[in-house]
Design a protein around this motif. Structure first.
Motif, PDB file in Angstrom:
ATOM      1  N   ARG A 284      67.535  28.314  19.527  1.00  0.00           N
ATOM      2  CA  ARG A 284      66.616  27.365  19.787  1.00  0.00           C
ATOM      3  C   ARG A 284      66.947  26.075  20.231  1.00  0.00           C
ATOM      4  O   ARG A 284      66.239  25.465  20.681  1.00  0.00           O
ATOM      5  N   ALA A 285      68.114  25.747  19.738  1.00  0.00           N
ATOM      6  CA  ALA A 285      68.699  24.361  19.945  1.00  0.00           C
ATOM      7  C   ALA A 285      68.967  24.202  21.352  1.00  0.00           C
ATOM      8  O   ALA A 285      68.636  23.299  21.850  1.00  0.00           O
TER       9      ALA A 285
ATOM     10  N   ALA B 116      67.877  26.150  23.713  1.00  0.00           N
ATOM     11  CA  ALA B 116      66.679  26.087  24.369  1.00  0.00           C
ATOM     12  C   ALA B 116      65.936  24.650  24.747  1.00  0.00           C
ATOM     13  O   ALA B 116      65.358  24.495  25.582  1.00  0.00           O
ATOM     14  N   MET B 117      65.826  24.052  23.476  1.00  0.00           N
ATOM     15  CA  MET B 117      65.247  22.745  23.371  1.00  0.00           C
ATOM     16  C   MET B 117      65.911  21.753  24.317  1.00  0.00           C
ATOM     17  O   MET B 117      65.393  21.101  25.101  1.00  0.00           O
ATOM     18  N   LEU B 118      67.384  21.979  24.157  1.00  0.00           N
ATOM     19  CA  LEU B 118      68.128  20.829  25.206  1.00  0.00           C
ATOM     20  C   LEU B 118      67.668  21.059  26.647  1.00  0.00           C
ATOM     21  O   LEU B 118      67.724  20.221  27.517  1.00  0.00           O
ATOM     22  N   GLU B 119      67.674  22.480  27.081  1.00  0.00           N
ATOM     23  CA  GLU B 119      67.487  22.762  28.271  1.00  0.00           C
ATOM     24  C   GLU B 119      66.160  22.291  28.987  1.00  0.00           C
ATOM     25  O   GLU B 119      65.663  21.991  29.891  1.00  0.00           O
TER      26      GLU B 119
ATOM     27  N   SER C 236      68.222  19.805  11.208  1.00  0.00           N
ATOM     28  CA  SER C 236      67.427  19.595  12.478  1.00  0.00           C
ATOM     29  C   SER C 236      68.572  19.238  13.585  1.00  0.00           C
ATOM     30  O   SER C 236      69.592  18.937  13.517  1.00  0.00           O
ATOM     31  N   VAL C 237      67.947  19.067  14.921  1.00  0.00           N
ATOM     32  CA  VAL C 237      68.676  18.768  15.917  1.00  0.00           C
ATOM     33  C   VAL C 237      67.768  17.838  16.704  1.00  0.00           C
ATOM     34  O   VAL C 237      66.677  18.166  17.149  1.00  0.00           O
ATOM     35  N   ALA C 238      68.259  16.523  17.198  1.00  0.00           N
ATOM     36  CA  ALA C 238      67.559  15.708  17.913  1.00  0.00           C
ATOM     37  C   ALA C 238      68.202  15.388  19.195  1.00  0.00           C
ATOM     38  O   ALA C 238      69.617  15.461  19.316  1.00  0.00           O
TER      39      ALA C 238
END
Length: 398
Positions: free
Chosen positions: A123-124, A126-129, A91-93
């Motif tokens: 995906r990671a 894009a989530m940060l952006e 996972s990435v938080a």
């Protein structure tokens, strides 16, 4: 040699900004008392920082007397944004915050073991952006990343490490190339130690060792207020420590047979099953749903009272084996049992480990439970991002 006027102003400005960041908002009178500077010097620096767009009036003090000294000055926290990432094996938080560390947006992305390197990276990122856009329009200035594995002490790069997903290194490289922000990467356990030192269980200690107990096992060494990373960045890779009670010895590419085999989450769950303790159960709150199974086992044992004592006793025995090696070499005086499992065990587990250490070593060592749990990595990464931004934005002419 005495500092030049411009150097003295830069030093005074940096001191005032640090105080405003840590203790603000503050009045000019409070700044004068905390810095020891004269009233005219404080007035000049406040004007200078306001003109530079670094501080602004955010209110008034409770004093009945009106005037400039009654105004409360605070950091312009929305001048830029910061991001912190906690990169796990699955996972990435991410948290996006302002310059004072106030959380503006956050998200978590699970990544399955069957996900390819490129899709996981995309995906990671894009989530940060998306999270950064949710937080507002201020530019992202600095990004702190906590990840497992070795960080090259010279280049600051995350090394390829056997047993860890390839997308970890790919994500760090992609962010460094794609973002205009400063991107910093640090070992996750080291960041947890920074957080426990700043706002957690070790605030009164400049020398201590943090033992991370989560899905895996790791350690961080803080001596005289500074992290010690070792010649190759591997200080604290305690999962590879040979200890009695395992089926073999670790290798250069696999920590099975080392301390990890005794106190990693899977090993703790097997121990719990041997003692009739269920590893899984209802979480106390939503924040615990992602905890490793070992944390549920420890909480269940504590709830079981006498029924959980045999399990907790043997777990403390195991932890003391690895801790004794740390104590005998470093004599840190304080050991923090951190991570989700350390927090779940709380004072009850810490006291058991301390008692066993006292029997095994003549070096007095206080054992404390970490207070931040798994969130320590994100908190530490955010501190790293804040300091990077402060060096640039709050420097002379920033």
């Amino acid at each position: 040699m005495p500092a030049s006027p411009s150097t003295a102003r830069a030093i005074n400005d940096r001191l005032a900004l640090r105080l405003l960041q840590q203790d603000g908002p503050l009045t000019a009178t409070q700044l004068k008392a905390l810095t020891g500077l004269s009233r005219p010097t404080v007035a000049d620096l406040v004007d200078r920082l306001q003109n530079a767009g670094l501080v602004r009036v955010v209110g008034e003090s409770g004093s009945d007397r009106r005037g400039p000294n009654a105004r409360l000055y605070g950091i312009v926290a929305d001048r830029a944004h910061l991001a912190a990432l906690d990169v796990r094996t699955d996972s990435v938080a991410v948290v996006v915050a302002d310059l004072l560390g106030v959380t503006l947006a956050e998200a978590t992305l699970p990544i399955g073991s069957d996900t390819g390197t490129r899709p996981a990276v995309e995906r990671a990122v894009a989530m940060l952006e998306r999270t950064a856009r949710t937080a507002g329009t201020a530019p992202l200035h600095s990004v702190g990343i906590g990840a497992p594995g070795l960080i090259d002490p010279v280049t600051g790069e995350l090394r390829n490490t056997a047993g860890l997903p390839a997308w970890h290194r790919g994500l760090v490289l992609e962010l460094q190339q794609r973002l205009s922000a400063t991107v910093l990467v640090e070992n996750e356990t080291n960041l947890a130690a920074v957080a426990e030192h700043r706002i957690g269980a070790a605030q009164d200690r400049d020398t201590f060792v943090l033992l991370w107990l989560g899905h895996g096992i790791g350690a961080a060494v803080m001596l005289d207020g500074k992290l010690r990373r070792g010649a190759s960045g591997g200080a604290g890779e305690i999962g590879f420590l040979p200890v009695p009670g395992t089926s073999g010895v670790p290798s250069a590419v696999n920590c099975e047979g080392g301390f990890h085999s005794l106190v990693g989450s899977a090993a703790v769950c097997r121990l719990a099953e041997d003692h009739g303790i269920r590893a899984w159960g209802p979480a106390a709150d939503a924040a615990q749903e992602q905890d490793p199974a070992a944390a549920f086992a420890v909480r269940a044992a504590l709830r079981a009272g006498d029924g959980g004592e045999a399990f907790l006793s043997e777990l403390a025995d195991r932890l003391a084996l690895g801790a004794a090696s740390i104590v005998s070499v470093l004599d840190p005086g304080c050991l923090v049992l951190a991570g989700e499992v350390g927090r779940a065990g709380g004072d009850a587990l810490a006291e058991r480990v301390e008692e066993r250490l006292a029997r095994m070593s003549p070096l007095r060592t206080e054992v404390r439970a970490g207070t931040l749990g798994g969130g320590a990595v994100l908190s530490g990464a955010l501190f790293a991002a804040r300091e990077a931004a402060q060096d640039v934005l709050f420097g002379a002419g920033g």
